[in-house]
Design a protein around this motif. Sequence first.
Motif, short mmCIF file in Angstrom:
data_model
loop_
_atom_site.label_atom_id
_atom_site.label_comp_id
_atom_site.label_asym_id
_atom_site.label_seq_id
_atom_site.Cartn_x
_atom_site.Cartn_y
_atom_site.Cartn_z
N GLU A 5 0.81 -1.21 0.00
CA GLU A 5 0.00 0.00 0.00
C GLU A 5 0.84 1.27 0.00
O GLU A 5 0.39 2.33 -0.47
N THR A 6 2.08 1.19 0.51
CA THR A 6 2.94 2.38 0.55
C THR A 6 3.93 2.44 -0.62
O THR A 6 4.72 3.39 -0.70
N ASN A 7 3.88 1.46 -1.50
CA ASN A 7 4.77 1.44 -2.67
C ASN A 7 3.93 1.16 -3.91
O ASN A 7 3.71 0.00 -4.27
N PRO A 8 3.44 2.18 -4.60
CA PRO A 8 2.51 1.97 -5.71
C PRO A 8 3.11 1.24 -6.91
O PRO A 8 2.35 0.78 -7.77
N ASP A 9 4.44 1.13 -6.99
CA ASP A 9 5.06 0.42 -8.11
C ASP A 9 5.38 -1.02 -7.77
O ASP A 9 6.15 -1.68 -8.47
N VAL A 10 4.76 -1.53 -6.70
CA VAL A 10 5.03 -2.89 -6.22
C VAL A 10 3.77 -3.74 -6.29
O VAL A 10 2.69 -3.30 -5.90
N ASP A 11 3.93 -4.98 -6.80
CA ASP A 11 2.89 -6.01 -6.71
C ASP A 11 3.43 -7.16 -5.88
O ASP A 11 4.63 -7.48 -5.95
N LEU A 12 2.55 -7.80 -5.13
CA LEU A 12 2.92 -8.95 -4.31
C LEU A 12 2.22 -10.19 -4.84
O LEU A 12 1.01 -10.17 -5.10
N ILE A 13 2.98 -11.27 -4.99
CA ILE A 13 2.41 -12.56 -5.37
C ILE A 13 2.65 -13.53 -4.22
O ILE A 13 3.78 -13.67 -3.73
N TYR A 14 1.59 -14.18 -3.79
CA TYR A 14 1.69 -15.17 -2.70
C TYR A 14 0.98 -16.45 -3.11
O TYR A 14 -0.24 -16.51 -3.13
N PRO A 15 1.74 -17.53 -3.43
CA PRO A 15 1.13 -18.86 -3.59
C PRO A 15 0.69 -19.37 -2.21
O PRO A 15 1.54 -19.68 -1.37
N VAL A 16 -0.59 -19.44 -1.98
CA VAL A 16 -1.11 -19.66 -0.63
C VAL A 16 -0.94 -21.12 -0.22
O VAL A 16 -1.31 -22.04 -0.96
N MET A 17 -0.40 -21.29 0.97
CA MET A 17 -0.26 -22.62 1.56
C MET A 17 -1.63 -23.29 1.67
O MET A 17 -2.58 -22.68 2.17
N LEU A 30 -3.23 -13.52 -4.70
CA LEU A 30 -3.25 -14.80 -3.99
C LEU A 30 -3.52 -15.90 -5.00
O LEU A 30 -4.56 -15.91 -5.66
N ILE A 31 -2.56 -16.80 -5.15
CA ILE A 31 -2.68 -17.85 -6.16
C ILE A 31 -2.50 -19.21 -5.52
O ILE A 31 -2.01 -19.34 -4.39
N GLU A 32 -2.89 -20.24 -6.25
CA GLU A 32 -2.69 -21.60 -5.78
C GLU A 32 -1.21 -21.97 -5.84
O GLU A 32 -0.44 -21.34 -6.59
N PRO A 33 -0.78 -22.98 -5.07
CA PRO A 33 0.63 -23.41 -5.14
C PRO A 33 1.02 -23.75 -6.58
O PRO A 33 0.22 -24.32 -7.34
N LEU A 34 2.23 -23.40 -6.95
CA LEU A 34 2.72 -23.58 -8.31
C LEU A 34 3.54 -24.84 -8.43
O LEU A 34 4.18 -25.29 -7.47
N ASP A 35 3.56 -25.42 -9.63
CA ASP A 35 4.55 -26.47 -9.86
C ASP A 35 5.93 -25.82 -9.82
O ASP A 35 6.08 -24.60 -9.93
N HIS A 36 6.94 -26.64 -9.66
CA HIS A 36 8.28 -26.11 -9.39
C HIS A 36 8.82 -25.27 -10.54
O HIS A 36 9.43 -24.22 -10.32
N ARG A 37 8.61 -25.71 -11.76
CA ARG A 37 9.11 -24.95 -12.91
C ARG A 37 8.47 -23.56 -12.96
O ARG A 37 9.14 -22.55 -13.18
N SER A 38 7.17 -23.51 -12.75
CA SER A 38 6.48 -22.21 -12.76
C SER A 38 6.98 -21.33 -11.62
O SER A 38 7.17 -20.12 -11.79
N PHE A 39 7.18 -21.93 -10.46
CA PHE A 39 7.67 -21.13 -9.33
C PHE A 39 9.05 -20.56 -9.63
O PHE A 39 9.30 -19.35 -9.39
N LEU A 40 9.96 -21.37 -10.14
CA LEU A 40 11.31 -20.88 -10.41
C LEU A 40 11.30 -19.78 -11.47
O LEU A 40 12.02 -18.78 -11.35
#
Length: 376
Positions: free
Chosen positions: A234-246, A267-277
């Motif tokens: 919220e304090t950095n308008p040029d930032v996006d956060l991605i969280y693969p939720v446990m 908020l996204i589902e857990p990624l396969d390893h290749r996508s995460f890397l």
Amino acid sequence: MQAPYRIMLLFGTRAEALKLAPLIKAMRTAPDTWQPVIVVAPQQAQQGVLNQTLKYLQVTPDFDLAQTNGQKGAAVEELSGLLHNLNNVVDAGQPDLLLVVGDAVTSLAASLVGFYHHLPIGHVEAGLRTYDKASPFPDEMHRRLTDDLADLYFAPTTRARDNLLAEHHPAKQIYVTGNTAIDMVKDSLQEEFTSPILSQIPADQRLLLLTMARPESVGEPMRQVFHTMRDIVETNPDVDLIYPVMPHPDVLAMAEKILGNNDRIHLIEPLDHRSFLNLAARSALIITDSGSVQEEAPALHKPVLLLREKTERQEAVEGGAVKIVGKDPTSIQQAVFELLNNHRVYRQMAAAENPFGDGQASQRILRIIKKYLSQK
């Protein structure tokens, strides 16, 4: 002993599967030399993630010992059940050597069973230490006890080797191989990578990637971190956060409550390893409580802020690729602010040398095992 050698590889978590996968892949290319026997023993909470990982790796287990008791406090029952089931599996599989990795309960159980069966035990990622048996719990004692039972030590770094030597493990049985996690990184990166989440984010936005999945993080520590990350966005308008939720009901609910309803928090589902890397490779920095990410991120030249008080991968901290911030909101905010605004500090962390090897660990490990078994 004559080839082909029957190597029983045992694992129960996503991280273990990913670190043994390069060895399985290499064995498959030489069927006259190797017969891998794959045993999985996931906890109930790990089954979905592990099944996704096995599908991605194209690995089909020979034995599946899925645990039905994944409740908190059931560690003793889990270990007891694993010992019983693995004893039967070893009898059925008749391996020449057991190969385990890291610090999960699977490695400890397999090592105990192998010891009682007079079978040689190889420990991938041997020698990692915090020297605090309660941190991380119970991982630290799992890996120490596994090392006490092992016959071949595949240390990822010289520090890990030195830890083993200081504990009086035989020098002739310790090998510095690098970490097989780096083998996976080299095989997984794609120059032309696209994903639904990246297509939603403007190219000039800076991506923060959050991973938080350790059991001790669930609850109040996670709540504090989520609030901190929302404040940062919220304090950095040029930032996006991605969280693969446990995939945990309490975590899902908390993430949605605290991090939801913000266009720049994904908020996204857990990624396969290749996508995460590949997503990590396109991020500005990574905030994590993971062990494996501490190894992978330096190979991607991405700074890591570690949501833990101690690490068994101190090489990455000393080399400058990882900074320990714990879960204190002020420490996290200050570290993120510095990396977002101080280009010199960012470049220093991003350019830090990867201490975990060159992506050839699997080949080294198999050469050592082959020599060892050929002499028996």
